[in-house]
Write an enzyme that holds these catalytic residues in place. Structure first.
Site, PDB file in Angstrom:
ATOM      1  N   GLN A 158      -7.613  -0.121   3.547  1.00  0.00           N
ATOM      2  CA  GLN A 158      -8.440  -0.717   4.613  1.00  0.00           C
ATOM      3  C   GLN A 158      -9.790  -1.203   4.080  1.00  0.00           C
ATOM      4  OE1 GLN A 158      -7.588  -1.454   7.683  1.00  0.00           O
ATOM      5  NE2 GLN A 158      -5.591  -0.449   7.698  1.00  0.00           N
ATOM      6  N   ALA A 214      -2.063  -6.394   0.048  1.00  0.00           N
ATOM      7  CA  ALA A 214      -2.493  -7.783   0.240  1.00  0.00           C
ATOM      8  C   ALA A 214      -2.582  -8.209   1.706  1.00  0.00           C
ATOM      9  CB  ALA A 214      -1.541  -8.717  -0.508  1.00  0.00           C
ATOM     10  N   HIS A 215      -1.643  -7.717   2.542  1.00  0.00           N
ATOM     11  CA  HIS A 215      -1.614  -8.260   3.914  1.00  0.00           C
ATOM     12  C   HIS A 215      -2.774  -7.763   4.771  1.00  0.00           C
ATOM     13  CE1 HIS A 215       0.201  -4.912   6.452  1.00  0.00           C
ATOM     14  NE2 HIS A 215       0.489  -4.452   5.242  1.00  0.00           N
ATOM     15  N   GLY A 249       0.810  -1.221   0.000  1.00  0.00           N
ATOM     16  CA  GLY A 249       0.000   0.000   0.000  1.00  0.00           C
ATOM     17  C   GLY A 249       0.843   1.270   0.000  1.00  0.00           C
ATOM     18  N   THR A 250       1.935   1.255   0.739  1.00  0.00           N
ATOM     19  CA  THR A 250       2.790   2.442   0.826  1.00  0.00           C
ATOM     20  C   THR A 250       3.325   2.809  -0.557  1.00  0.00           C
ATOM     21  OG1 THR A 250       3.398   1.884   3.087  1.00  0.00           O
ATOM     22  CG2 THR A 250       4.863   3.400   1.922  1.00  0.00           C
ATOM     23  N   ASN A 258      -7.786   4.053   8.711  1.00  0.00           N
ATOM     24  CA  ASN A 258      -7.189   2.909   9.394  1.00  0.00           C
ATOM     25  C   ASN A 258      -7.293   2.984  10.915  1.00  0.00           C
ATOM     26  OD1 ASN A 258      -5.315   5.014   8.368  1.00  0.00           O
ATOM     27  ND2 ASN A 258      -3.903   4.093   9.830  1.00  0.00           N
ATOM     28  N   CYS A 296       2.491   7.113  24.779  1.00  0.00           N
ATOM     29  CA  CYS A 296       2.972   7.925  25.887  1.00  0.00           C
ATOM     30  C   CYS A 296       4.487   7.843  25.987  1.00  0.00           C
ATOM     31  CB  CYS A 296       2.410   7.299  27.156  1.00  0.00           C
ATOM     32  SG  CYS A 296       1.559   8.443  28.163  1.00  0.00           S
TER      33      CYS A 296
HETATM   34  N1  PLP Z   1      -2.748   3.087   3.769  1.00  0.00           N
HETATM   35  C1  PLP Z   1      -3.496   2.700   4.819  1.00  0.00           C
HETATM   36  C2  PLP Z   1      -4.848   3.313   5.036  1.00  0.00           C
HETATM   37  C3  PLP Z   1      -3.016   1.736   5.701  1.00  0.00           C
HETATM   38  O1  PLP Z   1      -3.754   1.364   6.744  1.00  0.00           O
HETATM   39  C4  PLP Z   1      -1.725   1.188   5.462  1.00  0.00           C
HETATM   40  C5  PLP Z   1      -1.151   0.225   6.414  1.00  0.00           C
HETATM   41  O2  PLP Z   1      -1.426   0.243   7.586  1.00  0.00           O
HETATM   42  C6  PLP Z   1      -1.008   1.608   4.333  1.00  0.00           C
HETATM   43  C7  PLP Z   1      -1.550   2.564   3.511  1.00  0.00           C
HETATM   44  C8  PLP Z   1       0.348   1.031   4.022  1.00  0.00           C
HETATM   45  O3  PLP Z   1       0.218  -0.279   3.495  1.00  0.00           O
HETATM   46  P1  PLP Z   1       1.458  -1.283   3.484  1.00  0.00           P
HETATM   47  O4  PLP Z   1       1.615  -1.784   4.876  1.00  0.00           O
HETATM   48  O5  PLP Z   1       1.057  -2.376   2.537  1.00  0.00           O
HETATM   49  O6  PLP Z   1       2.639  -0.538   2.979  1.00  0.00           O
END
Ligand code: PLP
Length: 383
Positions: free
Chosen positions: A181, A202-203, A73-74, A153, A326
């Protein structure tokens, strides 16, 4: 993780489904050919990647050639934003996004800001939703792209993507949504949503880690993300992660087949947990809109410390996330909890519980009992 552990952090990651695991195995060992080569050993992996592309496209109402595989996703988010911005290097137009996006979007915007592009951050309401009027107010003539996540998320809020994409298009702007998500958890059809780009990972839907995809609508031009090969229509070079791609397709197809039942089950499970908690004298608020990702609950407990709650629950065998961390001097609130304006006496006591198909009614009853048993002295924020 031990068998007795209750995993309630499915928004962070999910276990690999047995179906995906089985589908991946041949491509990890025996069928190891490089899909780009010409001999027969490469034919099967090449076909497997093509077939996975078709499966994934069908799951989101796209065409196979509109799917570009990524490392997650990143990468998909980074690519959507930079790939579109770099189409207009001289113009340095504006990118409009919401203030509660994942850092994969927000930090890419910071980078583009340093490169001279304009960034506009949209506020959200108390539910964490972006309204059509807020977007209308922020769209200036030099905007080139709007990026608003499909579902948050931390609080699970589902955004009115179709309306927002329509507004962006009226202003001659393209629209990207981070659907990390949402994909595999709610019905998604890219044509119905009217989005130009969509990111997935995918994960988050029981596929393997390090694998995702970016949907780019046919006819949209985007700068390549990686250079050095003809893979992914010449836009994302590098030998394909064949096993990962096959596993991702198998996992998504599996969710797609039982989406309605899964949604019903997870909504019910979350309601049951809320019901148990409401029977107690705990003082808490539920964050996010009524339209949330199934099984997702962000709860803020009055005068509590979210990080302490997380650690106490961990000691009792339950894994959840928090919206506030914290350190010895300061309580660090997540940008989402801050943006939605959780009241002061509640905001530090935020925990995110995200349930999955591997959770049961018994699990949610245990979670509620564990929360009730955490002594107030451990949860009270003394900063
Ligand atoms: N975007 C959202 C809304 C996410 O929740 C996440 C991961 O938590 C990502 C992007 C990033 O995805 P990845 O872990 O596959 O890089």
């Amino acid at each position: 993780m031990s068998k007795t552990m209750i995993y309630a952090d499915h928004a962070a990651t999910t276990v690999l489904s047995p179906t995906a695991y089985t589908a991946m195995q041949p491509w990890l060992k025996d069928k190891y050919g490089n899909p780009s080569t010409l001999y027969s050993l490469a034919r099967e992996p090449r076909k497997a990647v093509a077939s996975a592309r078709e499966t994934i496209a069908a799951c989101i109402g796209a065409k196979p050639k509109e799917i570009y595989f990524t490392s997650g996703g990143t990468e998909a988010d980074n690519w959507a934003l930079t790939g579109m911005a770099f189409q207009y290097p001289n113009q340095r137009g504006r990118i409009v996004t919401s203030c509660i996006e994942h850092h994969a979007v927000l930090h890419t915007c910071d980078f583009l800001d340093r490169m001279g592009y304009g960034i506009d951050l949209l506020p959200v309401n108390r539910d964490g939703a972006v309204s059509s009027s807020m977007l209308e107010d922020h769209l200036q003539d030099d905007a080139i792209l709007v990026s608003v996540m499909l579902a948050n998320n931390e609080i699970g809020t589902i955004q009115p993507i179709r309306e927002l994409a329509k507004i962006a298009h009226c202003h001659h702007c393209l629209f990207h949504t981070d659907a990390v998500q949402g994909v595999g958890h709610i019905p998604i059809d890219v044509r119905e949503l009217g989005v130009d780009m969509l990111s997935a990972s995918a994960h988050k839907f029981n596929g393997p880690k390090g694998c995702g995809f970016l949907y780019v609508r046919e006819g949209i031009s985007i700068e390549p993300f990686m250079h050095g090969g003809a893979q992914e229509h010449g836009h994302r070079a590098g030998t394909e992660n064949v096993a990962g791609i096959v596993g991702m397709a198998a996992a998504l197809e599996e969710h797609q087949k039982q989406l309605a039942q899964e949604m019903t089950y997870l909504h019910k499970l979350a309601d049951t947990l809320l019901g148990h908690l409401r029977e107690t004298d705990l003082d808490f608020i539920v964050n996010g809109s009524a339209e949330r990702i199934p099984g997702s609950l962000s709860l803020s407990f009055r005068n509590a410390d979210g990080e302490m709650l997380l650690h106490r629950l961990d000691l009792m065998g339950t894994a959840v996330a928090t919206g506030s961390a914290c350190d010895s001097k300061d309580a660090v609130l997540s940008h989402v909890i801050r943006a939605i304006g959780v009241p002061n006496e509640y905001k530090h006591g935020t925990v995110r519980i995200t349930l999955g198909m591997d959770n049961s009614e018994k699990d949610v009853q245990s979670i509620a009992e564990q929360i009730v048993h955490i002594p107030v002295s451990y949860t009270h924020l003394t900063l």
